[in-house]
Enzyme design. Structure first.
Site: not given
Ligand code: PLP
Length: 404
Positions: A95, A117, A384
Site C-alpha cells: 500500500k 478509507e 502483498s
Molecule cells: C489491501 C491489501 C490487499 C488488497 O488490496 P488490493 O488493492 O487488491 O491489492 C491485499 N494484500 C494486502 C497485504 C493488503 O493490505
C-alpha cells in the site's frame, strides 16, 4: 495481445472497454479533473519521479527482494516458486507505494489535509505514515467491524497522529468507509486530497494507482531475468480492489507466455453474501465512482460480502481487472477462508514467513497450481503484505492455545 491495446487504456475518459469511467456527483467532477491534470503532469516530470524514487528507496525499502521459496517448492514438488516480498516494505504491505506517490502529488497541489478509507487498516497505516512524514493533517475512515478485527492497525494510525473515524453505517466495513470518505471530500475539497487505496474508483484513480504500483512488476521482471534468464510462466496475486495484482501483472501483459491468475476471496463458499468473488456471481454495475463487476441483488442493491481477510472483503473489483477478465488475459479464481488459513500456516512453517491473510489467498492458489506444473516452470507469487496484523485472528481460527 498486441502492445497497442494495453498501452492505450484507459481512454481519455478513464474507460477500460465498457468498464471504468467517472460516476460521481457534479461537485466531484472538477476536483477529479484537477487531480487528473496534475497527475499526468507529475508523471512526465523528472523531478517528481526522482523525488518519488528517492523516498521509495530510502524510506520504504525498495527494491524488495524476489525470494526463491526453496522448502515450499520442494514440498509441492512442481514449479519453482518465487515470492515478491512486499511484506518487507515499511508498514508491511504494498500500500505504501501508492500512498507515497499520492502524498507527493497532494504536496504538489498545495493541499494540507489528507483523508483515506481503509479495510484491513494497511492502507490507513500507510497513509497515516506518509501524512506524518510530510506534516499533513490526516483523517482515516474505517468500518466499525474492521476496527474491531484490525485493532492493532487502529492503534498504529492513532500513534502516527491520524484521527480514525469508525463508520457504523450498513455492514460497517470498507464500502461504508469509502462512502464517508467521499462525503468528507465533497465538503472539504479545497484543503483536502483523498488518497484512495486501490486501483478502483472514478478516473484517474484506477490508472494512477496502477502506475504507482507497477513498480512491483517492473522490479520482479528485472529480478527474474537476472536470476533465471527468462520470464516466469505464471504470476499469482490476490485481488481485493486489485492494486497488488495489477501492479505485478501490468508490466507483463504483453508477454503472451506469462499466465496470470488473480485470486479473490471465496469466503465460506460461492453462495450469496458468503464471499467476495466478484467474478463468480458478480454482474455489471456502478459502485463508488466506477463501472465494473459488482456483487448485487436483482434490484441492483449491493450485496453483503464475507471474507476472513478484511482487505479482500469488498463488493466490487477494479475496472481494469473487469476488462482483463473479459479479454481472457487474466484468469480469476478464488480461495476459501479455510484454504487461505491453511496456506497462512504452511508458509509460516515452511518458509518462516507469516503472510497477510490477503496474500495467503495467492499462496493457497500456488499450493494448487505448483504441483501441476513441471519442475522447470517458474511461478511468482505476490506476497502483498505481512501477517502481524492477522496473527491473533488466525490463532483463534486454527485453535492455537496460550501455553499454561
Ligand atoms: C489491501 C491489501 C490487499 C488488497 O488490496 P488490493 O488493492 O487488491 O491489492 C491485499 N494484500 C494486502 C497485504 C493488503 O493490505
Amino acid at each position: 495481445m498486441s502492445k497497442v491495446v494495453a498501452e492505450n487504456l484507459p481512454d481519455a475518459q478513464g474507460h477500460f472497454g465498457q468498464y471504468g469511467g467517472r460516476y460521481v456527483p457534479e461537485t466531484l467532477m472538477h476536483p477529479l479533473q484537477e487531480l487528473e491534470a496534475e497527475y499526468f503532469r507529475a508523471q512526465h516530470d523528472a523531478a517528481f519521479q526522482e523525488e518519488l524514487s528517492y523516498y521509495l528507496k530510502e524510506f520504504c525499502g525498495r527494491p524488495t527482494p524476489l525470494y526463491f521459496a526453496e522448502r515450499l517448492t520442494r514440498e509441492l514438488g512442481g514449479a519453482k516458486i518465487y515470492l515478491e516480498r512486499e511484506d518487507l516494505l515499511h508498514t508491511g504491505a504494498h500500500k505504501i507505494n501508492n500512498a507515497m506517490g499520492q502524498i507527493l502529488l497532494a504536496k504538489r497541489m498545495g493541499k494540507t489535509r489528507i483523508i483515506a478509507e481503509t479495510g484491513a487498516g494497511q492502507h490507513g497505516v500507510a497513509t497515516a505514515t506518509v501524512a506524518a512524514m510530510f506534516g499533513f493533517k490526516c483523517v482515516i475512515y474505517m468500518g466499525a467491524v474492521d476496527c474491531q478485527r484490525q485493532e492493532l492497525n487502529v492503534y498504529r494510525m492513532k500513534m502516527l497522529g491520524s484521527e480514525v473515524v469508525p463508520v457504523h453505517a450498513g455492514q460497517k466495513t470498507l464500502k461504508e468507509a469509502v462512502n464517508e470518505a467521499m462525503r468528507d471530500w465533497v465538503t472539504n475539497i479545497r484543503s483536502t486530497h483523498y488518497i484512495l487505496g486501490t486501483a478502483y474508483g472514478a478516473h484517474p484513480y484506477p490508472v494512477m494507482v496502477r502506475n504507482f504500483q507497477r513498480i512491483m512488476g517492473d522490479e520482479a521482471r528485472a529480478q527474474i531475468l537476472e536470476k533465471e534468464s527468462r520470464l516466469p510462466d505464471m504470476l499469482l496475486a490476490c485481488v481485493g480492489g486489485g492494486s497488488n495484482a495489477i501492479g505485478l501483472f501490468y508490466p507483463f501483459l504483453d508477454d503472451a507466455g506469462v499466465k496470470m491468475v488473480g485470486v479473490e476471496a471465496g469466503g465460506l463458499g460461492i453462495k450469496p453474501e458468503q464471499h467476495a468473488a466478484r467474478f463468480h456471481g458478480g454482474s455489471l454495475g456502478v459502485l463508488q465512482g466506477t463501472r465494473s463487476y459488482i456483487l448485487q441483488d436483482d434490484f441492483g442493491q449491493i450485496q453483503s460480502t464475507h471474507s476472513v481477510s478484511a482487505g479482500l472483503d469488498y463488493a466490487a473489483v477494479g475496472p481494469e481487472h473487469a476488462w482483463l477478465h473479459d479479454q481472457k488475459r487474466v484468469e480469476y479464481t478464488y480461495a476459501t477462508d479455510d484454504k487461505a488459513l491453511e496456506a497462512f500456516t504452511k508458509l509460516a512453517r515452511l518458509e518462516g514467513i507469516i503472510p497477510a491473510l490477503e496474500s495467503a489467498h495467492a499462496v493457497a492458489e500456488c499450493i494448487v497450481r505448483a504441483p501441476q506444473m513441471s519442475k522447470d516452470a517458474l511461478i511468482i507469487v505476490n506476497l502483498s503484505g505481512r501477517g502481524d496484523k492477522d496473527v491473533a485472528q488466525a490463532a483463534d481460527k486454527i485453535g492455537l492455545q496460550m501455553p499454561k
